[in-house]
Motif scaffolding. Structure first.
Motif, mmCIF file in Angstrom:
data_model
loop_
_atom_site.group_PDB
_atom_site.id
_atom_site.type_symbol
_atom_site.label_atom_id
_atom_site.label_comp_id
_atom_site.label_asym_id
_atom_site.label_seq_id
_atom_site.Cartn_x
_atom_site.Cartn_y
_atom_site.Cartn_z
ATOM 1 N N ASN A 30 3.163 10.295 -2.411
ATOM 2 C CA ASN A 30 3.122 10.823 -3.774
ATOM 3 C C ASN A 30 4.446 10.544 -4.472
ATOM 4 O OD1 ASN A 30 4.998 12.880 -3.007
ATOM 5 N ND2 ASN A 30 3.309 14.080 -2.145
ATOM 6 N N ASN B 59 0.849 -1.187 0.000
ATOM 7 C CA ASN B 59 0.000 0.000 0.000
ATOM 8 C C ASN B 59 0.884 1.235 0.000
ATOM 9 O OD1 ASN B 59 -2.156 1.845 0.354
ATOM 10 N ND2 ASN B 59 -1.828 1.786 2.557
ATOM 11 N N GLN B 60 0.629 2.142 -0.936
ATOM 12 C CA GLN B 60 1.397 3.377 -0.998
ATOM 13 C C GLN B 60 0.517 4.593 -0.741
ATOM 14 O OE1 GLN B 60 3.010 4.361 -4.794
ATOM 15 N NE2 GLN B 60 1.078 4.106 -5.883
ATOM 16 N N SER B 61 -0.646 4.367 -0.087
ATOM 17 C CA SER B 61 -1.552 5.472 0.211
ATOM 18 C C SER B 61 -0.824 6.557 1.002
ATOM 19 C CB SER B 61 -2.748 4.965 1.023
ATOM 20 O OG SER B 61 -3.594 6.031 1.395
ATOM 21 N N GLY B 62 -0.895 7.776 0.511
ATOM 22 C CA GLY B 62 -0.225 8.890 1.181
ATOM 23 C C GLY B 62 1.168 9.163 0.648
ATOM 24 N N TRP C 138 6.740 1.329 0.721
ATOM 25 C CA TRP C 138 5.359 0.915 0.857
ATOM 26 C C TRP C 138 5.177 0.190 2.188
ATOM 27 C CZ3 TRP C 138 2.663 -1.232 -4.116
ATOM 28 C CH2 TRP C 138 2.835 -0.324 -5.163
ATOM 29 N N THR D 81 -0.263 -5.525 9.388
ATOM 30 C CA THR D 81 0.404 -4.519 8.563
ATOM 31 C C THR D 81 1.746 -4.145 9.164
ATOM 32 O OG1 THR D 81 -1.716 -3.610 7.816
ATOM 33 C CG2 THR D 81 0.223 -2.203 7.577
#
Length: 232
Positions: free
Chosen positions: A35, A30-33, A73, A103
């Motif tokens: 940019n 997950n690379q949410s956040g 990530w 996680t």
């Protein structure tokens, strides 16, 4: 007796119109956040020279973001299992699912000392687990050409825990919500009220550190933003 047992088993099997078992395991990133340039030290224009006469009109650059070359990530391992049961030609269906997610390298904004010129930076910080179940029961009570009556029941529960975090993180204004190891994400960090003094009407708070006084050191985790149960 043996024949009766065979017939009873046969009747029960014929009542089951659908039966499925599911099991899965996998790891996802997950690379949410994050940019495209979240790990870079960035600069921006629009800064003037405040200590020089007319300096605000002079062009200048200043730091915008702290570099974090180790940023990566976050990864989540998940085990899931479930069963689907259909009865009476699927007039009654039951679906049950259980999951266990873990996680690592969780992406969090961590506060920095004000002397750095920044309020926070994005980094991989801690480990988080989520365990829970989902249950759904659907029934077709009446089904005719002119009238149909269905009912649906669903119940779900999720237990979220911060398994590892190097240090507590205040999350909201006035430090009302805190990330703390052993508690849920976004837990309330407040004074724990034990009751009311019947003589004065004043609230009685828990002396958490046992020093005989109620101070900021007595604040503690008293709950979280997560509901204990969801149902519909």
């Amino acid at each position: 007796m043996a024949r009766q047992r065979r017939e009873l088993f046969k009747d029960n099997v014929s009542a089951i119109s659908n039966l499925k078992f599911r099991i899965s395991y996998g790891t996802t990133g997950n690379q949410s956040g994050i940019n495209d340039f979240a790990s870079q030290g960035l600069w921006t224009g629009g800064f003037g020279y405040a200590d020089v006469a007319g300096g605000t009109e002079l062009p200048g650059t200043g730091p915008l973001q702290i570099a974090n070359p180790d940023l990566k990530w976050e990864s989540t391992e998940q085990f899931s299992s479930g069963v689907d049961i259909g009865l009476l030609k699927d007039r009654l269906t039951i679906e049950f699912n259980y999951y266990n997610k873990y996680t690592r390298d969780a992406l969090l904004l961590v506060a920095t000392p004000g002397i750095s010129g920044f309020s926070s930076y994005l980094t991989n910080y801690g480990e988080i687990s989520n365990k829970g179940f989902e249950l759904a029961i659907n029934s077709v009570n009446i089904k005719t050409t002119k009238f149909t009556w269905n009912t649906n029941l669903n119940v779900a529960r999720n237990k979220n825990t911060i398994e590892r975090i190097p240090a507590d993180i205040p999350f909201a204004g006035r430090d009302l919500i805190r990330l703390q190891q052993g508690s849920s994400l976004y837990s309330y960090w407040l004074y724990k009220q034990l009751g009311v003094d019947p003589q004065t009407g004043d609230a009685i708070f828990d002396d958490y550190n046992g020093d005989g006084k109620i101070t900021a050191e007595d604040r503690q985790i008293v709950g979280s933003t997560w509901p204990k149960l969801l149902a519909g």
